[in-house]
Design an enzyme around this catalytic site. Structure first.
Site, PDB file in Angstrom:
ATOM      1  N   SER A 159     -38.043  -8.855  16.527  1.00  0.00           N
ATOM      2  CA  SER A 159     -36.697  -9.448  16.533  1.00  0.00           C
ATOM      3  C   SER A 159     -36.663 -10.739  15.709  1.00  0.00           C
ATOM      4  O   SER A 159     -37.692 -11.385  15.501  1.00  0.00           O
ATOM      5  CB  SER A 159     -36.270  -9.775  17.965  1.00  0.00           C
ATOM      6  OG  SER A 159     -36.291  -8.621  18.767  1.00  0.00           O
TER       7      SER A 159
HETATM    8  N1  SAH Z   1     -40.227  -7.582  21.916  1.00  0.00           N
HETATM    9  C1  SAH Z   1     -40.571  -6.960  20.646  1.00  0.00           C
HETATM   10  C2  SAH Z   1     -39.361  -6.305  20.013  1.00  0.00           C
HETATM   11  C3  SAH Z   1     -39.716  -4.974  19.447  1.00  0.00           C
HETATM   12  S1  SAH Z   1     -38.365  -3.927  19.013  1.00  0.00           S
HETATM   13  C4  SAH Z   1     -41.237  -7.958  19.710  1.00  0.00           C
HETATM   14  O1  SAH Z   1     -41.263  -9.152  20.031  1.00  0.00           O
HETATM   15  O2  SAH Z   1     -41.785  -7.539  18.676  1.00  0.00           O
HETATM   16  C5  SAH Z   1     -38.097  -3.032  20.516  1.00  0.00           C
HETATM   17  C6  SAH Z   1     -39.242  -2.238  21.046  1.00  0.00           C
HETATM   18  O3  SAH Z   1     -38.742  -1.490  22.171  1.00  0.00           O
HETATM   19  C7  SAH Z   1     -39.851  -1.204  20.096  1.00  0.00           C
HETATM   20  O4  SAH Z   1     -41.218  -1.443  19.975  1.00  0.00           O
HETATM   21  C8  SAH Z   1     -39.554   0.138  20.779  1.00  0.00           C
HETATM   22  O5  SAH Z   1     -40.564   1.105  20.574  1.00  0.00           O
HETATM   23  C9  SAH Z   1     -39.437  -0.271  22.236  1.00  0.00           C
HETATM   24  N2  SAH Z   1     -38.689   0.654  23.082  1.00  0.00           N
HETATM   25  C10 SAH Z   1     -37.561   1.366  22.793  1.00  0.00           C
HETATM   26  N3  SAH Z   1     -37.171   2.096  23.850  1.00  0.00           N
HETATM   27  C11 SAH Z   1     -38.078   1.853  24.852  1.00  0.00           C
HETATM   28  C12 SAH Z   1     -38.228   2.329  26.184  1.00  0.00           C
HETATM   29  N4  SAH Z   1     -37.391   3.206  26.734  1.00  0.00           N
HETATM   30  N5  SAH Z   1     -39.277   1.865  26.906  1.00  0.00           N
HETATM   31  C13 SAH Z   1     -40.151   0.979  26.382  1.00  0.00           C
HETATM   32  N6  SAH Z   1     -40.065   0.495  25.128  1.00  0.00           N
HETATM   33  C14 SAH Z   1     -39.046   0.916  24.362  1.00  0.00           C
END
Ligand code: SAH
Length: 213
Positions: free
Chosen positions: A64
């Site tokens: 993000s």
């Molecule tokens: N907090 C992360 C943001 C990553 S983007 C950071 O600081 O880098 C969002 C993430 O949510 C992705 O890695 C995606 O694979 C995950 N995601 C999407 N749907 C999900 C679900 N149902 N359960 C767990 N993770 C999920």
């Protein structure tokens, strides 16, 4: 890769920009100033890591924007020692921010390759979540519930009921809700049965997906 004075200098500039954009919480700004975001990214993004931008982290996912991380972290009002559930571990950057703010972090990721990569990276950089899990964030972590705070870092098409159930009374739940764009939403659990809802501006996240296992 290392954390060099030029990276630290760029982080100080980033923190100034976040302040200009309205981020005020000292603990949030300190965490962003300390954490080497470039080490959470592929080395080809090293020179850009301290721009307020999202970057690809593999498996079609993104880390993000620093502003988004700061905004969500601020809404959580993290206190030392609190149990926080994060849905969407991704690169681990948001989890590192919460660890540095003194939280006991429980985090879930549904992409196996990201889960494996980040489970190694975080301890290597000195950040130790209490628990890292591979699985479906819609289900939360009932074995570890209830949580003081919950943060979802992917765009949720709706607010998952199972996560609401895993929040303590008095707890805060920060979740971006929507399909194409998301409205940042804060739920505060007032009693066992009632939640207060607050909404903030629009953000753009990768989608929160149903589990494929
Ligand atoms: N907090 C992360 C943001 C990553 S983007 C950071 O600081 O880098 C969002 C993430 O949510 C992705 O890695 C995606 O694979 C995950 N995601 C999407 N749907 C999900 C679900 N149902 N359960 C767990 N993770 C999920």
């Amino acid at each position: 890769m290392q954390d060099l004075p030029r990276h630290q200098g760029k982080r100080r500039i980033l923190v100034e920009k976040l302040k200009e954009k309205g981020i005020q919480q000292k603990e949030v700004l300190e965490a962003i100033e300390k954490i080497p975001r470039h080490l959470f990214l592929d080395s080809s993004f090293e020179e850009h890591a301290y721009q307020d931008k999202a970057f690809p982290i593999g498996s079609g996912q993104t880390i993000s924007h620093p502003y988004t991380v700061a905004f969500q972290s601020e809404l959580l009002e993290v206190q030392q020692g609190e149990k926080i559930l994060e849905v969407g571990t991704g690169s681990g950057y948001q989890a590192a921010v919460l660890c540095l703010m003194g939280a006991k972090v429980y985090t879930i990721e549904r992409q196996l390759s990201l889960y494996k990569k980040t489970s190694k990276l975080l301890p290597k950089l000195g950040y130790r979540p209490k628990h890292m899990s591979f699985g479906d964030g819609y289900k939360g972590l009932p074995d570890y519930a209830p949580f003081d705070k919950i943060i979802v870092t992917a765009g949720a098409p709706f607010i998952p009921k199972q996560l609401m159930a895993q929040l303590k009374v008095g707890g805060r739940f920060v979740v971006p809700v929507g399909e194409e764009q998301q409205i940042m939403t804060l739920l505060i659990r007032k009693t066992a049965k009632s939640f207060e809802k607050h909404t903030f501006g629009e953000f753009r996240f990768v989608p929160m997906l149903e589990n494929k296992n």
